[in-house]
Design an enzyme around this catalytic site. Structure first.
Site, PDB file in Angstrom:
ATOM      1  CB  SER A  41      -0.904   0.029   1.240  1.00  0.00           C
ATOM      2  OG  SER A  41      -1.773  -1.077   1.276  1.00  0.00           O
TER       3      SER A  41
HETATM    4  N1  SAH Z   1      -0.887  -4.548   4.180  1.00  0.00           N
HETATM    5  C1  SAH Z   1      -0.204  -4.876   2.950  1.00  0.00           C
HETATM    6  C2  SAH Z   1      -1.084  -4.634   1.744  1.00  0.00           C
HETATM    7  C3  SAH Z   1      -0.987  -5.759   0.794  1.00  0.00           C
HETATM    8  S1  SAH Z   1      -2.195  -5.792  -0.489  1.00  0.00           S
HETATM    9  C4  SAH Z   1       1.122  -4.161   2.850  1.00  0.00           C
HETATM   10  O1  SAH Z   1       1.390  -3.271   3.682  1.00  0.00           O
HETATM   11  O2  SAH Z   1       1.908  -4.498   1.983  1.00  0.00           O
HETATM   12  C5  SAH Z   1      -3.486  -6.752   0.227  1.00  0.00           C
HETATM   13  C6  SAH Z   1      -3.140  -8.147   0.668  1.00  0.00           C
HETATM   14  O3  SAH Z   1      -4.355  -8.772   1.098  1.00  0.00           O
HETATM   15  C7  SAH Z   1      -2.552  -9.052  -0.413  1.00  0.00           C
HETATM   16  O4  SAH Z   1      -1.324  -9.559   0.026  1.00  0.00           O
HETATM   17  C8  SAH Z   1      -3.602 -10.158  -0.572  1.00  0.00           C
HETATM   18  O5  SAH Z   1      -3.035 -11.426  -0.881  1.00  0.00           O
HETATM   19  C9  SAH Z   1      -4.271 -10.148   0.793  1.00  0.00           C
HETATM   20  N2  SAH Z   1      -5.617 -10.737   0.831  1.00  0.00           N
HETATM   21  C10 SAH Z   1      -6.592 -10.667  -0.090  1.00  0.00           C
HETATM   22  N3  SAH Z   1      -7.688 -11.327   0.311  1.00  0.00           N
HETATM   23  C11 SAH Z   1      -7.398 -11.851   1.555  1.00  0.00           C
HETATM   24  C12 SAH Z   1      -8.107 -12.659   2.489  1.00  0.00           C
HETATM   25  N4  SAH Z   1      -9.358 -13.090   2.254  1.00  0.00           N
HETATM   26  N5  SAH Z   1      -7.479 -13.000   3.631  1.00  0.00           N
HETATM   27  C13 SAH Z   1      -6.211 -12.594   3.906  1.00  0.00           C
HETATM   28  N6  SAH Z   1      -5.480 -11.826   3.047  1.00  0.00           N
HETATM   29  C14 SAH Z   1      -6.061 -11.470   1.882  1.00  0.00           C
END
Ligand code: SAH
Length: 200
Positions: free
Chosen positions: A51
């Protein structure tokens, strides 16, 4: 970057200090390293993104937590948001459903000495064994608000979650009592989608 976030309206000193302390370049692919301290999102493994710092700061601020409180993050991804929450002094629990990311990020956070509980699994279910939480932050775009997450929130706690597709509205649900949630809307944000269980 901290100054940029202040210019964009972030006020919480705990959040600003935490962002100032986390070495973001270690959470992204080395080909983007030179841009790590710009306010941009970048691709990480498994087609996901780290993000934008403003989004991380905004969501962290909206949790309105104090050090020592328990927070659940859905979507560990690169681990950057988890690291920011650890730097804020929170007890952090984080769930990721992509095995590749889980396997990359766990050792990275360990190496950087961030202590948190990480689970490979589906964030829609939350973490019933560790509930209730003082705050829950979802870092993927949810088609709807998962009921399990609401039930795992303490009275007084907040769920910060981007809802909708293809663009999300940032919603904050403040639990006022067992049955009452006050909902605030903080406008448009863009996230990768929150998906249901893959192979867990
Ligand atoms: N907080 C992260 C943002 C990553 S993008 C950072 O700081 O880098 C969002 C993430 O949510 C992705 O890695 C994706 O695989 C995860 N995601 C999507 N659906 C999900 C679910 N149902 N349960 C857990 N993680 C999930």
């Amino acid at each position: 970057m901290v100054k940029l976030l202040i210019d964009k309206g972030i006020r919480d000193r705990l959040v600003l200090k935490a962002i100032g302390n986390v070495p973001r370049h270690l959470f992204i692919d080395s080909s983007f390293e030179d841009f790590a301290y710009q306010d941009k999102a970048f691709p990480i493994a498994a087609g996901q993104t780290i993000s934008q710092p403003f989004t991380v700061a905004f969501q962290s601020e909206k949790l309105a937590l104090s050090p020592g409180q328990k927070v659940l993050e859905v979507g560990t991804g690169s681990g950057y948001q988890s690291a920011v929450l650890c730097e804020m002094g929170m007890k952090v629990y984080s769930i990721e459903r992509q095995k590749e990311l889980f396997d990359n990020t766990r050792p990275l956070l360990q190496k950087l000495d961030y202590k948190l509980f990480m689970k490979f699994g589906d964030g829609y279910a939350g973490l019933p064994n560790h509930a209730p939480f003082d705050g829950i932050v979802v870092t993927a775009g949810a088609p709807e608000i998962p009921k399990a997450l609401l039930s795992q929130l303490k009275v007084g706690g907040r769920l910060v979650i981007p809802v909708g597709a293809p663009v999300q509205r940032m919603k904050v649900l403040h639990r006022k009592s067992e049955s009452d949630f006050e909902i605030q809307d903080f406008g448009d944000f863009r996230f990768v989608p929150m998906l249901h269980n893959k192979n867990v």
